[in-house]
Structures are given as structure tokens and as C-alpha cells.
Motif scaffolding. Structure first.
Motif, PDB file in Angstrom:
ATOM      1  N   ARG A 105     -23.083 -29.804  10.444  1.00  0.00           N
ATOM      2  CA  ARG A 105     -23.310 -28.829  11.848  1.00  0.00           C
ATOM      3  C   ARG A 105     -22.362 -27.002  12.199  1.00  0.00           C
ATOM      4  NH1 ARG A 105     -22.807 -34.850  12.281  1.00  0.00           N
ATOM      5  NH2 ARG A 105     -20.242 -34.173  13.761  1.00  0.00           N
ATOM      6  N   PHE A 106     -21.162 -27.780  12.455  1.00  0.00           N
ATOM      7  CA  PHE A 106     -20.599 -26.828  12.586  1.00  0.00           C
ATOM      8  C   PHE A 106     -21.518 -25.337  12.151  1.00  0.00           C
ATOM      9  CE2 PHE A 106     -17.486 -23.645  11.868  1.00  0.00           C
ATOM     10  CZ  PHE A 106     -16.741 -23.341  12.988  1.00  0.00           C
ATOM     11  N   LEU A 107     -21.218 -24.994  10.329  1.00  0.00           N
ATOM     12  CA  LEU A 107     -21.705 -23.841  10.009  1.00  0.00           C
ATOM     13  C   LEU A 107     -23.554 -23.561  10.927  1.00  0.00           C
ATOM     14  CD1 LEU A 107     -20.742 -25.073   6.304  1.00  0.00           C
ATOM     15  CD2 LEU A 107     -20.029 -22.493   8.444  1.00  0.00           C
ATOM     16  N   ALA A 108     -23.803 -24.729  10.816  1.00  0.00           N
ATOM     17  CA  ALA A 108     -25.749 -24.626  11.540  1.00  0.00           C
ATOM     18  C   ALA A 108     -26.324 -23.875  13.205  1.00  0.00           C
ATOM     19  CB  ALA A 108     -26.454 -25.820  10.952  1.00  0.00           C
ATOM     20  N   GLU A 109     -24.637 -24.177  14.106  1.00  0.00           N
ATOM     21  CA  GLU A 109     -24.523 -23.855  14.799  1.00  0.00           C
ATOM     22  C   GLU A 109     -25.118 -22.046  15.115  1.00  0.00           C
ATOM     23  OE1 GLU A 109     -20.968 -24.321  16.369  1.00  0.00           O
ATOM     24  OE2 GLU A 109     -21.101 -26.311  16.461  1.00  0.00           O
ATOM     25  N   LYS A 110     -26.327 -22.196  15.987  1.00  0.00           N
ATOM     26  CA  LYS A 110     -27.184 -20.742  16.211  1.00  0.00           C
ATOM     27  C   LYS A 110     -26.363 -20.199  17.509  1.00  0.00           C
ATOM     28  CE  LYS A 110     -30.539 -21.776  13.992  1.00  0.00           C
ATOM     29  NZ  LYS A 110     -30.881 -20.945  12.505  1.00  0.00           N
ATOM     30  N   ARG A 111     -25.782 -18.993  16.365  1.00  0.00           N
ATOM     31  CA  ARG A 111     -24.507 -18.517  17.199  1.00  0.00           C
ATOM     32  C   ARG A 111     -24.663 -16.561  16.731  1.00  0.00           C
ATOM     33  NH1 ARG A 111     -18.907 -21.443  17.512  1.00  0.00           N
ATOM     34  NH2 ARG A 111     -19.057 -23.276  18.516  1.00  0.00           N
ATOM     35  N   PHE A 112     -25.142 -16.009  17.758  1.00  0.00           N
ATOM     36  CA  PHE A 112     -25.623 -14.623  17.869  1.00  0.00           C
ATOM     37  C   PHE A 112     -24.960 -14.167  16.630  1.00  0.00           C
ATOM     38  CE2 PHE A 112     -26.198 -10.411  18.486  1.00  0.00           C
ATOM     39  CZ  PHE A 112     -27.650  -9.757  18.182  1.00  0.00           C
ATOM     40  N   PHE A 113     -23.826 -13.810  16.958  1.00  0.00           N
ATOM     41  CA  PHE A 113     -22.691 -13.140  15.784  1.00  0.00           C
ATOM     42  C   PHE A 113     -22.571 -13.056  14.268  1.00  0.00           C
ATOM     43  CE2 PHE A 113     -21.929 -11.545  19.852  1.00  0.00           C
ATOM     44  CZ  PHE A 113     -21.884  -9.413  20.165  1.00  0.00           C
ATOM     45  N   ARG A 114     -22.799 -14.686  14.325  1.00  0.00           N
ATOM     46  CA  ARG A 114     -22.881 -15.487  12.939  1.00  0.00           C
ATOM     47  C   ARG A 114     -23.835 -14.686  12.082  1.00  0.00           C
ATOM     48  NH1 ARG A 114     -21.261 -21.795  13.360  1.00  0.00           N
ATOM     49  NH2 ARG A 114     -19.579 -21.297  14.734  1.00  0.00           N
ATOM     50  N   PRO A 115     -23.704 -14.773  10.242  1.00  0.00           N
ATOM     51  CA  PRO A 115     -24.116 -14.673   9.504  1.00  0.00           C
ATOM     52  C   PRO A 115     -25.083 -15.084  10.198  1.00  0.00           C
ATOM     53  CG  PRO A 115     -21.901 -14.120   8.600  1.00  0.00           C
ATOM     54  CD  PRO A 115     -21.959 -15.061  10.065  1.00  0.00           C
ATOM     55  N   SER A 116     -26.546 -14.597   9.840  1.00  0.00           N
ATOM     56  CA  SER A 116     -27.616 -15.489   9.368  1.00  0.00           C
ATOM     57  C   SER A 116     -28.092 -17.047   8.265  1.00  0.00           C
ATOM     58  CB  SER A 116     -29.357 -14.689   9.814  1.00  0.00           C
ATOM     59  OG  SER A 116     -29.309 -14.056   8.094  1.00  0.00           O
ATOM     60  N   ASP A 117     -27.449 -16.777   7.413  1.00  0.00           N
ATOM     61  CA  ASP A 117     -26.771 -17.081   5.745  1.00  0.00           C
ATOM     62  C   ASP A 117     -26.126 -18.250   5.992  1.00  0.00           C
ATOM     63  OD1 ASP A 117     -25.283 -15.666   4.939  1.00  0.00           O
ATOM     64  OD2 ASP A 117     -26.133 -15.291   3.327  1.00  0.00           O
ATOM     65  N   LEU A 118     -25.129 -18.507   7.146  1.00  0.00           N
ATOM     66  CA  LEU A 118     -24.320 -18.974   6.932  1.00  0.00           C
ATOM     67  C   LEU A 118     -24.156 -20.385   6.593  1.00  0.00           C
ATOM     68  CD1 LEU A 118     -20.763 -19.195   7.076  1.00  0.00           C
ATOM     69  CD2 LEU A 118     -21.087 -19.732   9.930  1.00  0.00           C
ATOM     70  N   ALA A 119     -25.384 -20.529   7.068  1.00  0.00           N
ATOM     71  CA  ALA A 119     -24.831 -22.689   6.466  1.00  0.00           C
ATOM     72  C   ALA A 119     -25.470 -22.345   5.350  1.00  0.00           C
ATOM     73  CB  ALA A 119     -26.124 -23.452   7.142  1.00  0.00           C
ATOM     74  N   ALA A 120     -26.914 -21.791   4.779  1.00  0.00           N
ATOM     75  CA  ALA A 120     -26.974 -21.263   3.282  1.00  0.00           C
ATOM     76  C   ALA A 120     -26.296 -21.437   2.279  1.00  0.00           C
ATOM     77  CB  ALA A 120     -28.050 -21.128   3.032  1.00  0.00           C
ATOM     78  N   ALA A 121     -24.991 -20.734   2.459  1.00  0.00           N
ATOM     79  CA  ALA A 121     -24.640 -19.470   1.507  1.00  0.00           C
ATOM     80  C   ALA A 121     -23.196 -20.091   1.604  1.00  0.00           C
ATOM     81  CB  ALA A 121     -23.774 -18.108   2.182  1.00  0.00           C
ATOM     82  N   TYR A 271     -13.483 -23.348   3.823  1.00  0.00           N
ATOM     83  CA  TYR A 271     -15.085 -23.090   3.062  1.00  0.00           C
ATOM     84  C   TYR A 271     -15.009 -21.639   2.475  1.00  0.00           C
ATOM     85  CZ  TYR A 271     -16.622 -21.477   7.893  1.00  0.00           C
ATOM     86  OH  TYR A 271     -16.916 -20.466   8.843  1.00  0.00           O
ATOM     87  N   GLN A 272     -15.818 -21.230   1.645  1.00  0.00           N
ATOM     88  CA  GLN A 272     -15.908 -20.030   1.489  1.00  0.00           C
ATOM     89  C   GLN A 272     -17.429 -19.365   1.850  1.00  0.00           C
ATOM     90  OE1 GLN A 272     -15.723 -18.807  -2.446  1.00  0.00           O
ATOM     91  NE2 GLN A 272     -13.626 -18.284  -2.397  1.00  0.00           N
ATOM     92  N   TYR A 273     -17.590 -18.228   2.387  1.00  0.00           N
ATOM     93  CA  TYR A 273     -18.854 -17.398   2.067  1.00  0.00           C
ATOM     94  C   TYR A 273     -18.113 -16.166   1.571  1.00  0.00           C
ATOM     95  CZ  TYR A 273     -22.023 -15.276   4.308  1.00  0.00           C
ATOM     96  OH  TYR A 273     -22.886 -14.415   4.798  1.00  0.00           O
ATOM     97  N   LYS A 274     -18.849 -15.980   0.812  1.00  0.00           N
ATOM     98  CA  LYS A 274     -18.467 -14.246  -0.147  1.00  0.00           C
ATOM     99  C   LYS A 274     -17.473 -14.266  -0.099  1.00  0.00           C
ATOM    100  CE  LYS A 274     -22.766 -12.175   2.715  1.00  0.00           C
ATOM    101  NZ  LYS A 274     -24.019 -11.087   3.223  1.00  0.00           N
ATOM    102  N   GLY A 275     -17.033 -15.022  -0.454  1.00  0.00           N
ATOM    103  CA  GLY A 275     -15.187 -14.496  -1.381  1.00  0.00           C
ATOM    104  C   GLY A 275     -14.183 -14.886  -0.260  1.00  0.00           C
ATOM    105  N   LYS A 276     -14.458 -15.438   0.828  1.00  0.00           N
ATOM    106  CA  LYS A 276     -13.808 -15.252   1.903  1.00  0.00           C
ATOM    107  C   LYS A 276     -13.698 -16.500   2.229  1.00  0.00           C
ATOM    108  CE  LYS A 276     -11.406 -13.628   6.341  1.00  0.00           C
ATOM    109  NZ  LYS A 276     -11.281 -12.524   7.319  1.00  0.00           N
ATOM    110  N   VAL A 277     -12.058 -17.421   2.515  1.00  0.00           N
ATOM    111  CA  VAL A 277     -11.812 -18.744   2.505  1.00  0.00           C
ATOM    112  C   VAL A 277     -11.693 -19.295   4.129  1.00  0.00           C
ATOM    113  CG1 VAL A 277      -9.999 -20.432   2.992  1.00  0.00           C
ATOM    114  CG2 VAL A 277     -10.804 -19.456   1.085  1.00  0.00           C
ATOM    115  N   TYR A 278     -12.581 -19.359   5.229  1.00  0.00           N
ATOM    116  CA  TYR A 278     -12.288 -20.240   6.727  1.00  0.00           C
ATOM    117  C   TYR A 278     -12.172 -21.339   6.957  1.00  0.00           C
ATOM    118  CZ  TYR A 278     -14.844 -15.570   6.770  1.00  0.00           C
ATOM    119  OH  TYR A 278     -14.820 -14.438   6.341  1.00  0.00           O
TER     120      TYR A 278
END
Length: 321
Positions: A105-121, A271-278
């Protein structure tokens, strides 16, 4: 709250087992043997993170353990002083599956400055349940205050006011964690059910326990700061006259202090997104409380910055004519 041992020789405030100084006036107390109390001083082995400083219980079965907070390798150390032990464990009411759902749910939140593919990637890298340490306290205090408000201001916009109030605070939590940030602890603390306290940990088998690194006397500064912050809120809400307040200052003198050491449950996910961990933290008793960091879409950031710059250029050209 902790069992009372005796009173301070100078101010008479209640002392608790393990106190090295009075929590009210900071006078050094007598040795435990002189107070008729036998404290078990155990040199305990803990593992301490070399990056964030968090210390966790040591298990011989775990080889080269990694920090639950930042995933750095931890080193084993033996403490010279006795460790503070949690007196009350709050049970996990959110399991691993619910924590994963909260991350989705956190990754799917619609926030303008987040990457559009965050939840999927994004890909879950680790999920570690743990108990983090906090002081719970009840305190009595004499609070002196001074402020400006619009009450009685007459022709002026502001008028000075001052006063003193006796105040009490119940079941306030103050973090003793090094692995979680102060902001994370503050946002988590307000959602725990302290009446669900148990004497032993109850939760996932792989849950870790972060240790207390400071004594009650050492936590006095954080407790006093929490009392001052709460006093400011209550003064503004209840005691300073008028509807507008500015320049509020408070001075707090503690008159009583009872504490308890709590272990509070949370799930720490990476979680990892494009090689970086958050990192994301999910509350151990309320899955709706989710704190974490997310990557920025630099394309969107540059787009907004370009639009702002273009607007400024247009305004300069218009006003320069």
C-alpha cells in the motif's frame, strides 16, 4: 511502573532499582548494597551495529548477524555495566503477511514526485520483526510560563501574560532506540496499546530485541524535553488566555517521576528500487501506521523546477517593461 526502592537523600524523590542518580535533582545515590538492595550485575553479550549504533540481543546460533535497522554487519561486544532490561513487552498484533501488505500500500500511494513504476519495480529485500526500547513515564511537574497573547491587548496587538501551573503526565513514551530515528519513534509511539503489556515477548520466532543503552538517570534529559514539549501544548490549549499566542516559554521543575522500560513491536522492511535500498517501518500493533522513504523521480523534479524558472523569467520580463 518500576518498584520504588527508597527516597533521595537530598530532595526525597522516589528512587527505583538501578538508579545511579536521582531523576529529579541528579544527586548521586548510594551504592546498591548501601541501600539494602542487591542488583545482579551481569556482563551481557550484545551485538552492536557499526553503522547506526543499535544494540541487539546476541544469539550464538546467528553467524555474522546484520542490523535489523540498516542491514550493516554487527560486531559482538561484552558490556562492562549491567544492561537495562525491558519490564513490559507489547505483543505483535500485526504479522509478517500484514506487514508486506502495508508495504504494498505504501509503494502504491500516488505522490507526484515518486516514480510512476515504483510499485511494480520495487522488490522486497528483507523483513525483520523487532522490539525497540522506550521509557514509559508518569511525571508531576511545576510549570512556570510566559507568553504574549491577544487577550487584554486593547490598542496593541499583543499583551504579556505569565503564570504557574501544577501539571501531571501519564503513560508518556520516550524513545531509547538508536536504530529508529526520533521522528519514527514519535509517530509510532502514539499508536501502542500499553494495556496489552506482557512480561515476556510474544511474537515471531525470529523477532529481535533492541537493548537499552542508557540508565533511567541518563534518560532524564529526554524525559524532561518531552515534559517541556507537552507542557507547551497544554499551556497553549488550556492556560494562556486569548485565541492567539506567541513567544511561549516554559520552565519545568519535576516533582515526581515514575518510569517503566517497554519493548515495543515493529516490522522493519527493506525494499530495492533500481539498485538502491530504502527502509520502511510498519507498526507492530497497527498496520495502518507505515513510515518510510521512497525514491524521487528526478524527471518530475526537473520538470517542476523548469516550470518555476520559466514563470520567474516571464514575471521579470513583464515587470521590466
Amino acid at each position: 511502573m518500576s518498584a520504588v526502592v527508597t527516597g533521595c537523600e537530598r530532595c526525597g524523590s522516589a528512587l527505583e532499582v538501578g538508579d545511579l542518580r536521582c531523576p529529579i535533582c541528579a544527586l548521586a545515590v548510594a551504592e546498591p548494597s548501601e541501600r539494602g538492595v542487591l542488583l545482579q550485575k551481569v556482563q551481557a553479550k550484545v551485538v552492536r551495529c557499526v553503522t547506526c549504533g543499535a544494540s541487539l540481543e546476541y544469539s550464538a546460533e546467528v553467524k555474522a548477524p546484520r542490523c535489523a535497522f540498516c542491514a550493516s554487519v554487527m560486531q559482538v561486544e561484552t558490556t562492562a555495566d549491567p544492561l537495562e532490561q525491558a519490564e513490559g513487552f507489547l505483543p505483535f498484533l500485526v504479522d509478517a503477511a500484514a506487514a508486506r501488505e502495508a508495504l504494498v500500500r505504501f509503494l502504491a500511494e500516488k505522490r507526484f514526485f515518486r516514480p510512476s513504476d515504483l510499485a511494480a519495480a520495487a522488490a522486497l529485500q528483507s523483513l525483520r520483526p523487532m522490539w525497540w526500547p522506550a521509557w514509559g513515564f508518569n511525571a508531576g511537574a511545576q510549570v512556570s510560563w510566559a507568553a504574549d497573547s491577544d487577550a487584554g491587548s486593547r490598542r496593541s496587538a499583543w499583551a504579556p501574560h505569565a503564570g504557574q501551573e501544577a501539571m501531571s503526565f501519564q503513560n508518556i513514551l520516550v524513545s531509547a532506540s538508536k536504530g529508529l530515528s526520533e521522528r519514527e519513534c514519535e509517530q509510532l509511539a502514539g499508536h501502542y496499546q500499553l494495556d496489552s503489556e506482557e512480561k515476556a515477548p510474544r511474537g515471531p520466532e525470529d523477532a529481535q530485541v533492541e537493548r537499552f543503552d542508557v540508565t533511567r538517570s541518563g534518560a532524564r534529559k529526554q524525559i524532561l524535553a518531552a515534559v517541556e514539549s507537552l507542557a507547551c501544548e497544554e499551556m497553549t490549549r488550556e492556560h494562556v488566555p486569548g485565541s492567539r499566542v506567541r513567544n511561549l516559554h516554559v520552565a519545568v521543575v519535576l516533582s515526581s517521576l515514575e518510569t517503566k522500560r517497554y519493548a515495543l513491536p515493529a516490522h522493519v522492511l527493506a525494499y530495492q528500487y533500481k539498485g538502491k535500498v530504502y527502509r520502511v517501518v510498519v507498526h507492530g500493533q497497527d498496520a495502518n501506521v507505515v513510515l518510510g522513504t521512497a525514491p524521487l523521480s528526478w524527471a518530475k523534479v526537473l520538470l517542476v523546477a523548469g516550470a518555476v524558472l520559466l514563470t520567474l523569467v516571464v514575471l521579470v520580463l513583464l515587470f521590466s517593461r
